[in-house]
Design an enzyme around this catalytic site. Structure first.
Site, short mmCIF file in Angstrom:
data_model
loop_
_atom_site.label_atom_id
_atom_site.label_comp_id
_atom_site.label_asym_id
_atom_site.label_seq_id
_atom_site.Cartn_x
_atom_site.Cartn_y
_atom_site.Cartn_z
N CYS A 108 50.98 127.76 130.27
CA CYS A 108 52.43 128.01 130.31
C CYS A 108 53.02 127.52 131.62
O CYS A 108 53.10 126.31 131.83
CB CYS A 108 52.71 129.48 130.02
SG CYS A 108 54.32 129.67 129.22
N HIS B 121 49.97 130.43 125.01
CA HIS B 121 49.01 131.34 125.64
C HIS B 121 47.76 131.48 124.78
O HIS B 121 47.65 132.45 124.00
CB HIS B 121 49.65 132.72 125.86
CG HIS B 121 50.69 132.72 126.92
ND1 HIS B 121 50.39 132.89 128.26
CD2 HIS B 121 52.03 132.53 126.86
CE1 HIS B 121 51.50 132.83 128.98
NE2 HIS B 121 52.51 132.61 128.15
N GLU C 100 44.97 132.51 125.52
CA GLU C 100 44.16 133.70 125.87
C GLU C 100 44.39 134.86 124.92
O GLU C 100 43.53 135.73 124.79
CB GLU C 100 44.42 134.12 127.32
CG GLU C 100 45.81 134.71 127.62
CD GLU C 100 46.87 133.68 127.97
OE1 GLU C 100 46.70 132.50 127.58
OE2 GLU C 100 47.87 134.04 128.62
#
Ligand code: GLN
Length: 552
Positions: free
Chosen positions: A383, A509, A511
């Protein structure tokens, strides 16, 4: 008809006991018994969601597929269970009040005085009931905060009433508490737990099970004392010790103490023993890594343990997939600014720059990225980390010294990162970013496409700014390639430097979609690249994916 059972998890004595992790572990154990589980969390603060809160106050904001910005405990839920999570999985006091006030304005309450009991508690109960259903065996509801907090009261009152509505036999109350160890007395102390349970009982909740967080083993004498004073059978006093290796050990240790067995027995659920083979295999891998790498995470909030929680977890997952222990060093951007990237970052096998907002720390991130690019250290930008990579490239490869994001300099002659049409004219801060899962088309032949092994991916977003498509061609001409776009090709989702060993920046994102049992492909690729670098630097030659696979 199947009747949904409800488990309520409360916490006492202190906060940060790991209620989220414990709830997620319970969810996992029940799922492994073949039950269908739903998870949710109530947060007693007044913000509508954590989206507008500082990471210093709140830690990471965890984003769901549907774009809701939620508490980081929902990250644990997703990493441990298959419970589908939506907007209905995280409620704050602010959201509950917002609903009630909206109804009041609509005249729904027909002239009644609107009060905490019953209107607020009814709304809370409706949020719990919403997750129940024909296809759901168990709903696990975690109550944030600590028993005794003023703001938790309506939630506790609501869960007390809930048992009256659906039947006591369908509800189970689990209380997580701390048994502190006093060195001077060389003793574990049970009094705080007695008080905390006392407070719960005052509200009318008798916990069925106590999970006791402790750094030392609980003896049978202490367990008996807790059982007696807290009015539970001794088998319902469960010890939960701090874990040495990994949080992924928690479910197994709770299982060994008989927690899941106790829960299903109390709720009258007939299920087989949990199927934990793959989890045991996972722990085996975690405990016996073959390699190690060290990764620097350079972020503005790096000193806060939870600010990039899911990134740390996803790095671990990437490590597990590569039989590698990942040593994560959290480095504050200011330190890089003060001491220089060379000094701070030399020796790391990989550098990751996470997301963020605001100008502070930007120059440190850019210096870290420049170091990674020039020294050919594997780099992963997420990001804002990706946006900074584009700025860095424009400044130092294209020579546009004033290149910037319009988030930080509205007047820059080279706005390589800027607002796209839909973000103009937005003034409200809460819930107005580009949020949630969006599809991206991968460009075949890129490093990312190779990692993902597919053409279309859905990834979660949380940002306002985008790479300015006007500069795409010039950037690509100089060596920064677009590796994924939105399906209409208007938005740039991944950039890469093909001539670098591993330099990938993603606008989303990743993750948030990594699990220990299903590690995210880009984190697997990043750790693999870091490992290859470490082995190259130490003179052993790079390890290929095939040789890794062959050796196990
Ligand atoms: N501040 C940047 C934006 O709004 C990046 C956001 C992020 O890293 N999550 O686009």
């Amino acid at each position: 008809m199947r009747r949904t059972k409800h488990i309520f998890v409360t916490g006492g004595v202190v906060s940060s006991l790991g209620k989220g992790l414990t709830s997620a572990s319970i969810g996992l154990l029940l799922e492994r018994r073949g039950l269908s589980v739903r998870m949710q969390k109530f947060d007693p603060y007044i913000n509508v969601d954590p989206g507008t809160m500082s990471p210093y106050q709140h830690g990471e904001v965890y984003v769901l597929d549907d774009g809701s910005e939620t508490d980081l405990d929902l990250g644990h839920y997703e990493r441990f269970t298959n419970s589908p999570l939506t907007r209905d999985s995280n409620w704050t006091t602010g959201q509950i009040y917002q609903q009630v006030i909206r109804k009041e304005r609509q005249g729904v309450f027909l002239g009644q005085t609107v009060q905490v009991i019953p209107h607020i508690t009814n709304e809370i109960k409706a949020a719990i009931a919403k997750l129940a259903g024909e296809d759901v065996d168990v709903v696990i509801t975690e109550i944030g905060g600590t028993v005794g907090d003023i703001e938790s009261q309506p939630f506790l009152e609501a869960i007390r009433q809930f048992a009256l509505d659906v039947g006591k036999e369908n509800c189970l109350y689990i209380h997580l508490t701390l048994i502190p160890y006093l060195r001077a007395a060389d003793e574990l102390k049970t009094k705080p737990t007695q008080h905390s349970v006392g407070q719960l009982r005052q509200i009318g909740i008798q916990p069925d099970i106590l999970i006791c967080r402790t750094e030392k083993a609980l003896g049978s004498e202490e367990r008996a004392k807790i059982a007696l004073f807290c009015n539970v059978p001794i088998e319902a006093v469960i010890e939960e010790r701090d874990k040495e290796f990994s949080i992924y050990e928690v479910p197994l240790s709770l299982m060994e103490r008989g927690l899941d067995e106790l829960i299903v027995r109390r709720l009258g659920l007939r299920t087989p023993k949990p199927q934990m083979d793959d989890w045991l295999e996972l722990l085996q891998k975690i405990r016996n890594p073959k390699y190690e790498v060290s990764i620097a995470v350079v972020g503005k909030y790096a000193e806060h343990r939870d600010a990039y929680k899911s990134i740390y977890e996803a790095l671990d997952h990437g490590g597990i997939a590569n039989h590698t222990q990942v040593h994560i060093q959290r480095i504050q951007t200011q330190v890089v600014e003060r001491e220089g990237a060379e000094r701070v970052l030399t020796g790391f096998d990989g550098i990751l720059v996470p997301g963020g907002f605001g100008e502070r720390g930007i120059e440190g991130k850019i210096q870290a990225i420049r170091f990674a690019r020039e020294k050919r250290v594997p780099f992963f930008g997420i990001c804002l980390g990706m946006q900074c990579a584009v700025i860095e490239f424009a400044r130092h490869v294209l020579g546009w010294k004033e290149a910037n994001s319009t988030e930080f300099n509205k007047e820059t002659p080279y706005p390589v990162i800027c607002l796209m049409d839909e973000q103009w004219n937005i003034t409200d801060k809460g819930g107005t970013m580009r949020l949630g899962a969006k599809p991206a088309l991968l460009v075949p032949g890129t490093r990312s496409a190779e990692c993902y092994q597919t053409d279309v991916v859905w990834e979660r977003h949380r940002h306002r700014y985008e790479v300015n498509p006007q500069f795409e061609e010039v950037l690509a001409g100089a060596g920064l390639q677009v590796a994924a776009t939105s399906p209409d090709r208007k938005l740039i989702e991944i950039v890469e430097i093909p001539s670098h060993p591993w330099f990938v920046g993603v606008q989303f994102h990743p993750e948030f979609k990594s699990k220990p049992t299903a590690p995210h492909p880009l984190f697997v690729g990043f750790v693999r690249a870091a490992l290859a670098r470490r082995q190259a630097v130490s003179g052993k030659g790079p390890v290929s994916a095939e040789s890794l696979a062959a050796s196990h």
